[in-house]
Design a protein around this motif. Structure first.
Motif, PDB file in Angstrom:
ATOM      1  N   LYS A  92       0.516  -1.096  -0.065  1.00 37.75           N
ATOM      2  CA  LYS A  92      -0.580   0.153   0.135  1.00 37.75           C
ATOM      3  C   LYS A  92       0.959   1.050  -0.219  1.00 37.75           C
ATOM      4  O   LYS A  92       2.150   1.455   0.745  1.00 37.75           O
ATOM      5  CB  LYS A  92      -1.011   0.119   1.320  1.00 37.75           C
ATOM      6  CG  LYS A  92      -1.417   1.579   1.461  1.00 37.75           C
ATOM      7  CD  LYS A  92      -2.487   1.644   0.347  1.00 37.75           C
ATOM      8  CE  LYS A  92      -3.664   2.817   0.434  1.00 37.75           C
ATOM      9  NZ  LYS A  92      -4.477   3.057  -0.485  1.00 37.75           N
TER      10      LYS A  92
ATOM     11  N   PRO B 130       0.364   5.413  -0.089  1.00 34.86           N
ATOM     12  CA  PRO B 130      -0.336   6.406   0.167  1.00 34.86           C
ATOM     13  C   PRO B 130      -0.393   7.457  -1.258  1.00 34.86           C
ATOM     14  O   PRO B 130       0.716   8.016  -2.178  1.00 34.86           O
ATOM     15  CB  PRO B 130       0.859   7.421   1.939  1.00 34.86           C
ATOM     16  CG  PRO B 130       2.014   6.489   1.845  1.00 34.86           C
ATOM     17  CD  PRO B 130       1.513   5.648   1.239  1.00 34.86           C
ATOM     18  N   GLU B 131      -1.549   7.573  -1.026  1.00 31.76           N
ATOM     19  CA  GLU B 131      -2.516   8.780  -2.089  1.00 31.76           C
ATOM     20  C   GLU B 131      -1.203   9.789  -2.414  1.00 31.76           C
ATOM     21  O   GLU B 131      -0.566  10.516  -3.915  1.00 31.76           O
ATOM     22  CB  GLU B 131      -3.337   8.872  -2.295  1.00 31.76           C
ATOM     23  CG  GLU B 131      -4.534   7.915  -2.656  1.00 31.76           C
ATOM     24  CD  GLU B 131      -4.764   6.851  -1.592  1.00 31.76           C
ATOM     25  OE1 GLU B 131      -4.666   7.013  -0.938  1.00 31.76           O
ATOM     26  OE2 GLU B 131      -4.975   5.505  -1.837  1.00 31.76           O
TER      27      GLU B 131
END
Length: 381
Positions: free
Chosen positions: A336, A338-339
């Protein structure tokens, strides 16, 4: 010009935020605003790349991009496409998918709509990552009029003369991603990545074929016009036909499809990331839709303003940002990211390219001024 280009974006923002406040209250207003800002920050490099393609299209197709293209971007890519992805990857019927999307508390096999969409991330990331990687590779391996990072670009241009090298590199990258980042999803990742590669080759290839055909026709027409002018003894050059840069018809149609697939590839991470902010599909569609409007308007503004011609390294920066995003998508199959990291990388590349372009322009202006003063100084001696 600024208001004419961004007018619809401003109007959509006002109407969308008012609707959000009336329907969901202050909290919904804030969520939609945050989603719009997220979309803009993630897709600024998308606008620059879009502009490099859009300037090759006729004014009619530019209008199609700003009207029909907006509807496809907002309702197709940010509302209907996620529904389709969830249905296909989770093997869920249309009615069940719609029910999950409309009711954030409902589950299917223990997962909500947002969780199903997140579970589909390996396929989404592989498709989008491979498509974007091909865009980056085809740019970095082709010969360019200007070089930004010469120590990288010139050697890559030399090896880029090998036919189909970009496809080979993309396939190797996809195989490595399936091997190291797709535990339990290798088959899905490989299939989605191959579809992304096939989509790029098909759309880009067909557009190139029709564009080449159009240019050949225009060259023949120009040659015939020149012959007629010589026979008639007319002075001056032959009457020009259409610009070789701006295309229409089938070539423009496939360029339009190329832009829509490009927009979809950019929107994947935004759509998936949006569920960390809201579980309401209509809030997500509204917020991301507002952001998409600004990306469309910014694209047209860059074309009409001639910004890419004035700041020649912007295109380079945008493509480096696309390469970084492609790598992030492939890595995100397993990890994952982060945006905010994705958004900042794009902004950093664009900002660096803009700064380099401004430095180059100042140096060019100084050299021109010095060249103009030199004859005067020689004559005065």
């Amino acid at each position: 010009m600024f208001l004419r280009t961004f007018g619809w974006s401003f109007a959509t923002t006002v109407a969308g935020l008012i609707a959000a406040g009336l329907i969901w209250g202050a909290e919904g207003f804030g969520v939609v605003l945050i989603l719009a800002i997220l979309e803009i920050s993630l897709s600024f490099d998308n606008a620059v790349v879009n502009a490099t393609v859009l300037k090759r299209m006729s004014p009619f197709w530019q209008k199609i991009f700003l009207t029909v293209g907006v509807l496809i971007a907002v309702f197709g890519m940010r509302l209907l496409f996620p529904l389709l992805v969830v249905g296909l990857t989770a093997h869920i019927g249309p009615s069940t998918v719609i029910d999950l999307a409309l009711n954030s508390g409902h589950t299917y096999h223990g997962l909500t709509y947002g969780q199903h969409l997140e579970a589909a991330n390996p396929a989404i990331a592989a498709f989008g990552g491979t498509f974007l990687l091909m865009i980056f590779l085809d740019f970095i391996l082709e010969e360019k009029d200007f070089h930004w990072l010469r120590w990288i670009e010139r050697p890559l241009e030399r090896i880029g003369r090998l036919e189909a090298l970009s496809s080979v590199i993309a396939l190797v990258a996809l195989a490595l991603a399936a091997r190291f980042f797709a535990a339990g999803h290798a088959e899905t990742v490989l299939l989605a990545g191959l579809l992304g590669l096939a989509t790029y080759l098909a759309v880009n290839g067909l557009s190139g074929v029709f564009e080449s055909g159009l240019e050949s026709e225009e060259s023949e027409e120009s040659a015939e016009s020149a012959e007629d002018s010589d026979e008639e003894g007319a002075a001056g050059a032959a009457k020009p036909g259409k610009s070789l840069v701006q295309v229409a018809g089938k070539a423009a149609f496939f360029l339009f499809l190329y832009l829509e697939v490009l927009d979809a590839s950019f929107s994947f991470d935004g759509v998936v990331g949006a569920f960390a902010i809201s579980n309401d599909i209509f809030q997500i569609t509204l917020g991301l839709g507002i952001g998409a409007m600004y990306i469309r308007s910014l694209t047209v503004f860059l074309v009409r303003k001639g910004t890419l011609d004035d700041y020649v390294y912007l295109e380079h920066g945008a493509h480096y940002a696309i390469g970084a995003l492609a790598a992030i998508l492939l890595i995100s199959i397993e990890y994952k990211i982060p945006e905010i990291v994705t958004g900042l990388i794009g902004v950093a590349f664009i900002g660096a390219a803009l700064g380099s372009s401004m430095v180059r322009n100042r140096r060019s202006s100084a050299l021109e001024a010095a060249a103009e003063r030199e004859p005067t100084a020689v004559g005065g001696r």
